[in-house]
Design a protein around this motif. Structure first.
Motif, PDB file in Angstrom:
ATOM      1  N   UNK A 101     -16.048   0.870   0.196  1.00  0.00           N
ATOM      2  CA  UNK A 101     -16.849   0.572   0.648  1.00  0.00           C
ATOM      3  C   UNK A 101     -17.110  -0.044   1.844  1.00  0.00           C
ATOM      4  N   UNK A 102     -18.716   1.087   2.759  1.00  0.00           N
ATOM      5  CA  UNK A 102     -18.253   1.994   4.699  1.00  0.00           C
ATOM      6  C   UNK A 102     -19.784   0.808   4.672  1.00  0.00           C
ATOM      7  N   UNK A 103     -20.530   0.449   4.023  1.00  0.00           N
ATOM      8  CA  UNK A 103     -21.214  -0.456   4.738  1.00  0.00           C
ATOM      9  C   UNK A 103     -22.226  -1.322   3.147  1.00  0.00           C
ATOM     10  N   UNK A 104     -23.254  -1.947   3.679  1.00  0.00           N
ATOM     11  CA  UNK A 104     -23.458  -3.286   2.944  1.00  0.00           C
ATOM     12  C   UNK A 104     -25.279  -3.172   3.791  1.00  0.00           C
ATOM     13  N   UNK A 105     -26.069  -3.100   2.860  1.00  0.00           N
ATOM     14  CA  UNK A 105     -27.532  -3.700   3.469  1.00  0.00           C
ATOM     15  C   UNK A 105     -28.296  -3.954   2.756  1.00  0.00           C
ATOM     16  N   UNK A 119     -28.632  -0.910   6.917  1.00  0.00           N
ATOM     17  CA  UNK A 119     -27.298  -1.037   6.594  1.00  0.00           C
ATOM     18  C   UNK A 119     -26.764  -1.459   7.655  1.00  0.00           C
ATOM     19  N   UNK A 120     -24.871  -2.309   7.159  1.00  0.00           N
ATOM     20  CA  UNK A 120     -24.336  -3.252   8.462  1.00  0.00           C
ATOM     21  C   UNK A 120     -23.182  -2.744   7.975  1.00  0.00           C
ATOM     22  N   UNK A 121     -22.464  -2.965   8.584  1.00  0.00           N
ATOM     23  CA  UNK A 121     -20.584  -2.864   8.520  1.00  0.00           C
ATOM     24  C   UNK A 121     -19.962  -3.580   7.493  1.00  0.00           C
ATOM     25  N   UNK A 124     -25.656  -1.454  12.827  1.00  0.00           N
ATOM     26  CA  UNK A 124     -26.482  -1.604  12.251  1.00  0.00           C
ATOM     27  C   UNK A 124     -27.187  -0.400  12.693  1.00  0.00           C
ATOM     28  N   UNK A 125     -27.504   0.188  11.352  1.00  0.00           N
ATOM     29  CA  UNK A 125     -28.172   1.342  11.391  1.00  0.00           C
ATOM     30  C   UNK A 125     -28.984   0.768  10.657  1.00  0.00           C
ATOM     31  N   UNK A 126     -30.937   1.858  10.536  1.00  0.00           N
ATOM     32  CA  UNK A 126     -31.717   1.621   9.863  1.00  0.00           C
ATOM     33  C   UNK A 126     -31.850   2.935   9.561  1.00  0.00           C
TER      34      UNK A 126
END
Length: 699
Positions: free
Chosen positions: A200-204, A177-179, A115-117
């Motif tokens: 699609x590599x990330x959702x958020x 964003x998270x995986x 997870x990142x912002x």
């Protein structure tokens, strides 16, 4: 000398036995020669399924070698139907496995690791309004962010989204964003697999403010404008269903109405599928045919049926593009085009050969669609329907004859009821495998709902849209609203009926394969050979019903757990969201609202941890789980671990924490994902074990 003679005689007997068996199979295949082609898509699908089930590249390679050997064995029987079937089946299965393997490798794209912002500039590729949640979901491509995945799926609050957001717009935003999420527990929906094939590599979720820094070339598409116009004419669930029927947009569907449609077996009406394509194509054909037939000159000299079929094909293709050209809609459109082609050349319009051709085209173009519920449900329904109506006894019963009106109506209604029951029986294993539930009264509900939708609601909606061009559609919208209200009343009435839903929380993939294989065997053969399919079908059903329900479920992040005690399910955390609450309840076989572990008999809970006791398999099991973000004192935690069989925590438990059987903490979950445990048998099923080494699981 005598020994050599004896061996020669023995070998001769074995050869005669083999050739006798082959001759018997040849006689059977000669009787079923017209049905052999129907097994070609089944073989391709078997190869695709093998790739998803087998865990890694060694298994996939071994399968390819096996089917190659089967194909070569067929070449050893030249001039026989059995040899041809083995060769074609082996090659088709190998093709299916190779196709989906290549498709998965071709879809490879960067996937977020943690997870990142991040602050991003993105280009919007797709927009899906979620009116029922006051949000908008977009699929977007990051711009100038090489460290980001190729595509993102973002949810934006409706209040934060720019007005008239459309594909092609560029947005500047900040998002967490998270995986892509793997299945939270074994048997649940695996979005990571779906996201892999969609790249699609990330959702958020995006945070305010969301700034539009560039407009797309076209603005909101026809689909979005049409959905908005329909919801402006009809409010609530009626407007949401009307929009779904016209454009496939289900984002505005209120949760209670959506749940009622699922429980009543009417949810298929909400997704654009064969029913909608058939209605559009049929309406276009009838309209064109009637209009052209008004001219005697055209009726006598022009091939009106061929022209009407062409108009139906254009209408079907246009409707498919309007509704977003999703794979299920394309699949239905391909099937409709095959039917129109058969009509144009004077062949039977609905046959199992056409269904097989449609399935083969879809599997060759989108092999990954095989494991989706949409593909399985739609093709199972149409295959069961056509096979049922091709039976001589059913043909004779439904054939037109000289009889009174009451008898004719009764026969038609009985035929519709039997057809609905056959389709429901065909769909039940698939619904139970994917959704852990199946509606028991769906056949009765569909007898009314399908004609109501096909012959009343959709024509009224089409006419209302047509008359809206001149501002005269209000009366038609009123009538359509009343018909849609009736449809919702049917859904809610059936959904709350006693025993409306059958729950089956767990079904192994092998059990599912037995049921599907047995069902295909029964519908694809025409002779008495078909009844042999009842054996694997009955075996799979018995195994599915006898499989015990998991006693303990733990999600992949370790934050949520569910304990089943008899008919009661208790959740670990009182603030579990609606999605997790419903997911754990369904996976534990509960058709209702779960409670808390605190309420279970033999459970002791505090604000930071719970200990529950269950009696299974003749012994008492003690389970401990942490339920807050606060760290527990070291020594009391270690002492508690020594007294329990299973310790659960979203954190990494200390090495000194040694439960008697299993420690499920961050380390364990990071390797294995979500867990389902059956205490009586000691069975531990994990998400990672089911996913194997497929590309979306390697991270």
């Amino acid at each position: 000398m005598g020994s050599a003679t004896h061996q020669t005689v023995a070998f001769a007997r074995i050869r005669r036995g083999w050739w006798t068996a082959i001759a018997a199979v040849e006689r059977r295949l000669e009787v079923e020669r017209d049905q052999l082609a129907l097994w070609l898509p089944v073989a391709v699908g078997g190869g695709i399924a093998a790739w998803f089930v087998l865990p890694d590249a060694w298994g996939w390679a071994a399968f390819l070698l096996l089917v190659a050997a089967i194909a070569m064995a067929g070449r050893c029987l030249p001039g026989t139907r059995l040899g041809l079937a083995l060769t074609a089946g082996g090659l088709a299965a190998g093709l299916g496995c190779a196709l989906v393997w290549a498709s998965a490798e071709r879809a490879a794209a960067p996937v977020l690791r943690r997870p990142v912002v991040a602050s991003l500039l993105v280009r919007v590729d797709q927009v899906q309004p979620l009116a029922a949640r006051d949000a908008v979901r977009v699929v977007a491509t990051p711009i100038g962010a090489p460290a980001m995945p190729f595509r993102l799926r973002l949810t934006i609050a409706q209040a934060d989204a720019p007005a008239r957001l459309a594909a092609g717009d560029r947005l500047r935003l900040r998002a967490r964003l998270v995986p892509p999420q793997a299945a939270p527990v074994p048997g649940a929906y695996d979005f990571a697999r779906v996201a892999w094939f969609q790249r699609i590599g990330a959702t958020g979720r995006a945070f305010a403010p969301v700034e539009r820094v560039g407009l797309g070339a076209e603005g909101p598409g026809l689909r979005e404008r049409l959905s908005g116009h329909i919801r402006a004419q009809l409010s609530g669930g009626e407007g949401a269903i009307a929009a779904a029927l016209a454009t496939g947009d289900q984002g505005a569907m209120p949760d209670p109405d959506a749940e009622a449609m699922r429980r009543s077996g009417l949810a298929h009406l909400l997704s654009v599928s064969g029913l909608h394509i058939t209605a559009v194509v049929g309406f276009a054909m009838v309209l064109v045919l009637r209009l052209l037939a008004l001219s005697p000159r055209l009726a006598l000299r022009w091939p009106l049926l061929l022209i009407a079929a062409g108009a139906g094909a254009v209408a079907g293709i246009g409707y498919t593009l309007l509704t977003g050209a999703e794979v299920p809609t394309i699949r239905s459109c391909v099937a409709a085009l095959l039917v129109l082609t058969a009509l144009a050349i004077g062949r039977d319009a609905l046959t199992l050969r056409l269904v097989a051709a449609g399935a083969l085209i879809v599997l060759l173009l989108w092999p990954e669609s095989l494991v989706g519920a949409s593909f399985q449900l739609s093709f199972a329904a149409v295959t069961a329907l056509i096979a049922f109506h091709e039976r001589p006894a059913i043909k004779a019963f439904l054939a037109r004859r000289e009889e009174g009106g009451v008898a004719r109506c009764g026969r038609i209604l009985l035929g519709a009821l039997l057809t609905g029951l056959v389709v429901e029986l065909a769909l039940a294993p698939i619904a139970l495998f994917h959704f852990h539930r199946a509606g028991l009264y769906g056949a009765l509900a569909n007898i009314v709902a399908i004609p109501l939708t096909t012959f009343v609601i959709m024509p009224l909606e089409a006419l209302a849209l047509l008359f809206d061009v001149g501002g005269m559609g209000a009366p038609l919208w009123w009538a359509a609203g009343k018909a849609l209200a009736l449809l919702l009343w049917i859904a809610h009435t059936v959904a709350v009926a006693p025993g409306a839903v059958a729950m089956l929380p767990t079904m192994a993939r092998g059990t599912f394969a037995l049921m599907i294989g047995g069902g295909l065997w029964m519908v694809l053969w025409k002779s008495r050979l078909a009844w042999w399919g009842a054996i694997p079908l009955a075996a799979g059903t018995a195994i599915a019903l006898a499989t015990p329900v998991p006693d303990l479920l733990v999600t992949g992040d370790g934050r949520h757990a569910a304990v089943r005690d008899g008919g009661t399910v208790g959740l670990l955390r009182p603030r579990a969201g609606g999605y997790i609450r419903d997911l754990l309840a369904e996976s534990a076989g509960l058709d209702g609202v779960p409670g808390l572990i605190d309420d279970l008999q033999g459970a002791r809970c505090g604000p930071d941890a719970c200990i529950a006791e269950l009696v299974r398999g003749g012994r008492r099991w003690r389970i401990m789980a942490t339920r807050s973000g606060y760290f527990l004192p070291f020594e009391p935690l270690v002492r508690a671990c020594a007294t329990v069989d299973i310790a659960i925590s979203e954190r990494r438990l200390p090495a000194a924490c040694r439960p008697r059987w299993l420690k499920i903490d961050r380390t364990f979950l990071g390797k294995n994902g979500g867990v389902a445990i059956t205490l009586a048998t000691g069975r531990v099923e994990t998400v990672a074990a089911l996913a194997g080494a497929h590309p979306w699981a390697r991270r």
